[in-house]
Design a protein around this motif. Structure first.
Motif, PDB file in Angstrom:
ATOM      1  N   GLY A  16       0.808  -1.213   0.000  1.00 41.09           N
ATOM      2  CA  GLY A  16       0.000   0.000   0.000  1.00 41.09           C
ATOM      3  C   GLY A  16       0.841   1.263   0.000  1.00 41.09           C
ATOM      4  O   GLY A  16       1.904   1.308   0.603  1.00 41.09           O
ATOM      5  N   GLY A  17       0.366   2.271  -0.702  1.00 42.62           N
ATOM      6  CA  GLY A  17       1.081   3.546  -0.776  1.00 42.62           C
ATOM      7  C   GLY A  17       2.225   3.497  -1.764  1.00 42.62           C
ATOM      8  O   GLY A  17       2.304   2.629  -2.632  1.00 42.62           O
ATOM      9  N   LEU A  18       3.128   4.438  -1.623  1.00 47.64           N
ATOM     10  CA  LEU A  18       4.279   4.535  -2.515  1.00 47.64           C
ATOM     11  C   LEU A  18       5.547   4.144  -1.779  1.00 47.64           C
ATOM     12  O   LEU A  18       5.650   4.310  -0.570  1.00 47.64           O
ATOM     13  CB  LEU A  18       4.431   5.968  -3.025  1.00 47.64           C
ATOM     14  N   ASN A  19       6.510   3.655  -2.532  1.00 55.88           N
ATOM     15  CA  ASN A  19       7.819   3.382  -1.939  1.00 55.88           C
ATOM     16  C   ASN A  19       8.687   4.632  -2.123  1.00 55.88           C
ATOM     17  O   ASN A  19       8.230   5.655  -2.628  1.00 55.88           O
ATOM     18  CB  ASN A  19       8.452   2.124  -2.557  1.00 55.88           C
ATOM     19  N   ALA A  20       9.929   4.546  -1.699  1.00 57.23           N
ATOM     20  CA  ALA A  20      10.820   5.708  -1.772  1.00 57.23           C
ATOM     21  C   ALA A  20      10.995   6.195  -3.206  1.00 57.23           C
ATOM     22  O   ALA A  20      11.038   7.410  -3.461  1.00 57.23           O
ATOM     23  CB  ALA A  20      12.173   5.369  -1.156  1.00 57.23           C
ATOM     24  N   LYS A  21      11.081   5.284  -4.155  1.00 54.81           N
ATOM     25  CA  LYS A  21      11.250   5.674  -5.560  1.00 54.81           C
ATOM     26  C   LYS A  21      10.015   6.424  -6.066  1.00 54.81           C
ATOM     27  O   LYS A  21      10.129   7.416  -6.786  1.00 54.81           O
ATOM     28  CB  LYS A  21      11.510   4.437  -6.419  1.00 54.81           C
ATOM     29  N   GLY A  22       8.836   5.964  -5.675  1.00 52.17           N
ATOM     30  CA  GLY A  22       7.599   6.635  -6.071  1.00 52.17           C
ATOM     31  C   GLY A  22       7.487   8.027  -5.476  1.00 52.17           C
ATOM     32  O   GLY A  22       7.075   8.972  -6.148  1.00 52.17           O
ATOM     33  N   ARG A  23       7.857   8.163  -4.184  1.00 53.37           N
ATOM     34  CA  ARG A  23       7.821   9.479  -3.550  1.00 53.37           C
ATOM     35  C   ARG A  23       8.834  10.420  -4.188  1.00 53.37           C
ATOM     36  O   ARG A  23       8.575  11.608  -4.380  1.00 53.37           O
ATOM     37  CB  ARG A  23       8.067   9.357  -2.046  1.00 53.37           C
ATOM     38  N   MET A  31       5.365  17.617  -6.095  1.00 55.86           N
ATOM     39  CA  MET A  31       4.534  17.155  -4.984  1.00 55.86           C
ATOM     40  C   MET A  31       5.396  17.025  -3.734  1.00 55.86           C
ATOM     41  O   MET A  31       6.592  16.821  -3.816  1.00 55.86           O
ATOM     42  CB  MET A  31       3.905  15.798  -5.313  1.00 55.86           C
ATOM     43  N   ASN A  32       4.774  17.142  -2.578  1.00 55.68           N
ATOM     44  CA  ASN A  32       5.500  17.029  -1.321  1.00 55.68           C
ATOM     45  C   ASN A  32       4.949  15.839  -0.541  1.00 55.68           C
ATOM     46  O   ASN A  32       4.099  15.994   0.328  1.00 55.68           O
ATOM     47  CB  ASN A  32       5.357  18.317  -0.506  1.00 55.68           C
ATOM     48  N   LEU A  33       5.405  14.641  -0.885  1.00 53.89           N
ATOM     49  CA  LEU A  33       4.926  13.429  -0.228  1.00 53.89           C
ATOM     50  C   LEU A  33       5.941  12.939   0.781  1.00 53.89           C
ATOM     51  O   LEU A  33       7.140  12.954   0.531  1.00 53.89           O
ATOM     52  CB  LEU A  33       4.675  12.330  -1.274  1.00 53.89           C
ATOM     53  N   LYS A  34       5.429  12.490   1.917  1.00 51.77           N
ATOM     54  CA  LYS A  34       6.265  11.958   2.980  1.00 51.77           C
ATOM     55  C   LYS A  34       5.851  10.517   3.244  1.00 51.77           C
ATOM     56  O   LYS A  34       4.752  10.112   2.881  1.00 51.77           O
ATOM     57  CB  LYS A  34       6.099  12.803   4.228  1.00 51.77           C
ATOM     58  N   PRO A  35       6.707   9.736   3.919  1.00 51.84           N
ATOM     59  CA  PRO A  35       6.341   8.353   4.229  1.00 51.84           C
ATOM     60  C   PRO A  35       5.135   8.294   5.171  1.00 51.84           C
ATOM     61  O   PRO A  35       4.853   9.257   5.886  1.00 51.84           O
ATOM     62  CB  PRO A  35       7.580   7.789   4.928  1.00 51.84           C
ATOM     63  N   PRO A  36       4.418   7.166   5.194  1.00 52.13           N
ATOM     64  CA  PRO A  36       3.263   7.042   6.081  1.00 52.13           C
ATOM     65  C   PRO A  36       3.648   7.103   7.558  1.00 52.13           C
ATOM     66  O   PRO A  36       4.731   6.695   7.944  1.00 52.13           O
ATOM     67  CB  PRO A  36       2.677   5.678   5.741  1.00 52.13           C
ATOM     68  N   VAL A  37       2.718   7.612   8.359  1.00 56.24           N
ATOM     69  CA  VAL A  37       2.855   7.618   9.807  1.00 56.24           C
ATOM     70  C   VAL A  37       1.989   6.465  10.296  1.00 56.24           C
ATOM     71  O   VAL A  37       0.769   6.533  10.242  1.00 56.24           O
ATOM     72  CB  VAL A  37       2.361   8.951  10.420  1.00 56.24           C
ATOM     73  N   LYS A  38       2.608   5.387  10.727  1.00 56.26           N
ATOM     74  CA  LYS A  38       1.866   4.163  11.006  1.00 56.26           C
ATOM     75  C   LYS A  38       1.207   4.116  12.371  1.00 56.26           C
ATOM     76  O   LYS A  38       0.299   3.339  12.595  1.00 56.26           O
ATOM     77  CB  LYS A  38       2.790   2.966  10.847  1.00 56.26           C
ATOM     78  N   ARG A  44      -1.067  14.608  10.833  1.00 54.03           N
ATOM     79  CA  ARG A  44      -1.016  14.182   9.434  1.00 54.03           C
ATOM     80  C   ARG A  44      -1.696  12.826   9.259  1.00 54.03           C
ATOM     81  O   ARG A  44      -2.390  12.581   8.273  1.00 54.03           O
ATOM     82  CB  ARG A  44       0.457  14.095   9.003  1.00 54.03           C
ATOM     83  N   ARG A  45      -1.505  11.951  10.231  1.00 55.08           N
ATOM     84  CA  ARG A  45      -2.130  10.626  10.186  1.00 55.08           C
ATOM     85  C   ARG A  45      -3.646  10.758  10.288  1.00 55.08           C
ATOM     86  O   ARG A  45      -4.391  10.119   9.542  1.00 55.08           O
ATOM     87  CB  ARG A  45      -1.588   9.751  11.318  1.00 55.08           C
ATOM     88  N   ALA A  46      -4.124  11.587  11.215  1.00 56.55           N
ATOM     89  CA  ALA A  46      -5.567  11.787  11.377  1.00 56.55           C
ATOM     90  C   ALA A  46      -6.178  12.335  10.089  1.00 56.55           C
ATOM     91  O   ALA A  46      -7.237  11.874   9.645  1.00 56.55           O
ATOM     92  CB  ALA A  46      -5.843  12.726  12.540  1.00 56.55           C
ATOM     93  N   LEU A  70      -5.161  -1.063   0.801  1.00 61.47           N
ATOM     94  CA  LEU A  70      -3.747  -1.289   1.110  1.00 61.47           C
ATOM     95  C   LEU A  70      -3.113  -0.042   1.716  1.00 61.47           C
ATOM     96  O   LEU A  70      -2.325  -0.132   2.664  1.00 61.47           O
ATOM     97  CB  LEU A  70      -2.989  -1.724  -0.147  1.00 61.47           C
ATOM     98  N   SER A  71      -3.459   1.128   1.207  1.00 65.67           N
ATOM     99  CA  SER A  71      -2.931   2.375   1.762  1.00 65.67           C
ATOM    100  C   SER A  71      -3.433   2.596   3.185  1.00 65.67           C
ATOM    101  O   SER A  71      -2.668   3.001   4.060  1.00 65.67           O
ATOM    102  CB  SER A  71      -3.331   3.565   0.890  1.00 65.67           C
ATOM    103  N   LEU A  72      -4.707   2.331   3.407  1.00 69.75           N
ATOM    104  CA  LEU A  72      -5.242   2.469   4.765  1.00 69.75           C
ATOM    105  C   LEU A  72      -4.534   1.534   5.728  1.00 69.75           C
ATOM    106  O   LEU A  72      -4.206   1.916   6.851  1.00 69.75           O
ATOM    107  CB  LEU A  72      -6.752   2.186   4.774  1.00 69.75           C
ATOM    108  N   ARG A  73      -4.267   0.327   5.294  1.00 66.62           N
ATOM    109  CA  ARG A  73      -3.547  -0.623   6.145  1.00 66.62           C
ATOM    110  C   ARG A  73      -2.131  -0.128   6.438  1.00 66.62           C
ATOM    111  O   ARG A  73      -1.633  -0.298   7.547  1.00 66.62           O
ATOM    112  CB  ARG A  73      -3.498  -1.997   5.484  1.00 66.62           C
TER     113      ARG A  73
END
Length: 98
Positions: A16-23, A31-38, A44-46, A70-73
């Motif tokens: 789910g989401g993007l990997n480092a290469k995608g970001r 775009m300003n994408l950061k890794p997920p906050v698990k 940001r997570r909320a 998958l992204s939500l997970r």
């Protein structure tokens, strides 16, 4: 011309989401994408959980989880309803801290 990595499998995390290469490819396009906050009470997570939990579309397609689920997970939610509930609770805790 090839599409950016975030739009292809090589830039997407299979869980789910993007990997480092995608970001990185997304950042190259402004775009300003950061890794997920698990976990935790990060605002940001909320925000992400509330936004994605309200998205239209199925959680499963053909018996397989969709990219949405998958992204939500990846952000710590098990379903769209769970994402909305977690977002409410995180926001309430953050407001109580102020």
């Amino acid at each position: 011309m090839k599409t950016p990595a975030y739009a292809r499998k090589e830039g997407q995390n299979p869980r789910g989401g993007l990997n480092a290469k995608g970001r990185a490819a997304a950042r190259a396009e402004g775009m300003n994408l950061k890794p997920p906050v698990k976990s935790g009470d990060n605002p940001r997570r909320a925000s992400f959980l509330a936004r994605m939990g309200g998205n239209a579309g199925p959680e499963y397609k053909g018996g397989e989880p969709t990219r949405l689920l998958l992204s939500l997970r990846a952000w710590g939610a098990s379903s769209k309803a769970d994402a909305q509930e977690k977002a409410r609770k995180i926001s309430a805790r953050n407001k109580a801290k102020k």
